[in-house]
Design an enzyme around this catalytic site. Structure first.
Site, PDB file in Angstrom:
ATOM      1  N   CYS A 263       0.953  -1.285   0.049  1.00 22.86           N
ATOM      2  CA  CYS A 263      -0.008  -0.045  -0.139  1.00 22.86           C
ATOM      3  C   CYS A 263       0.906   1.105   0.065  1.00 22.86           C
ATOM      4  O   CYS A 263       2.234   1.271   0.308  1.00 22.86           O
ATOM      5  CB  CYS A 263      -0.908  -0.015   1.162  1.00 22.86           C
ATOM      6  SG  CYS A 263      -0.017   0.103   2.763  1.00 22.86           S
TER       7      CYS A 263
ATOM      8  N   CYS B 176       0.823   3.789   2.212  1.00 21.19           N
ATOM      9  CA  CYS B 176       1.310   4.398   3.300  1.00 21.19           C
ATOM     10  C   CYS B 176       2.449   3.570   3.696  1.00 21.19           C
ATOM     11  O   CYS B 176       3.188   4.014   4.459  1.00 21.19           O
ATOM     12  CB  CYS B 176       0.233   4.286   4.393  1.00 21.19           C
ATOM     13  SG  CYS B 176      -0.405   2.666   4.594  1.00 21.19           S
TER      14      CYS B 176
END
Length: 143
Positions: free
Chosen positions: A52, A54
């Site tokens: 992902c 993040c």
């Protein structure tokens, strides 16, 4: 290897290398996790890596910068969604904490001493995450 697995391997290779080139050891099987943790002495960061945004923009850079300031005895990583057996096995060491990726576990004295879940990564700035991690590592490594 099917086309999907080959495609994913190509995508995650640089994400793995971001940590391995910083000195992290990948734990890719349940046996590697168990063999590593059963007699592990000292402190460690164990990052549950992820594909992902993040993880890419926040967690991996924050962890790499934090260990330049305070480095525990060991650096490990498991890759959620890729090394599923290893990730599940690692998570079995702290069943009271819900699964979260990316996340950062601080290991000390044979157990998770502190855990930074995705919720404390995705809505924060990289420097906030790094500073949080440095603060925790300073306390854990100094014990």
């Amino acid at each position: 290897m099917n086309a999907y697995d080959e495609y994913m391997r190509g995508i995650v290779t640089p994400m793995r290398e971001e940590l391995t080139t910083a000195g992290f050891t990948e734990l890719t099987t349940a046996d590697e996790v168990n063999d590593t943790l059963k007699d592990l002495e000292g402190s460690a960061i164990i990052m549950i890596n992820s594909v992902c945004g993040c993880a890419a923009g926040l967690a991996r850079p924050a962890v790499r910068e934090a260990i330049e300031e305070v480095k525990p005895d060991h650096l490990f990583t498991v890759f959620a969604g890729q090394d599923k057996e290893a990730t599940e096995t690692f998570r079995s060491y702290f069943p009271e904490i819900p699964p979260s990726s990316p996340s950062i576990a601080i290991w000390n004295e044979g157990k998770v001493a502190y855990f930074i879940p995705r919720e404390q990564i995705e809505n924060f700035q990289k420097d906030q995450i790094k500073d949080h991690l440095v603060d925790v590592l300073t306390k854990v490594v100094a014990q």
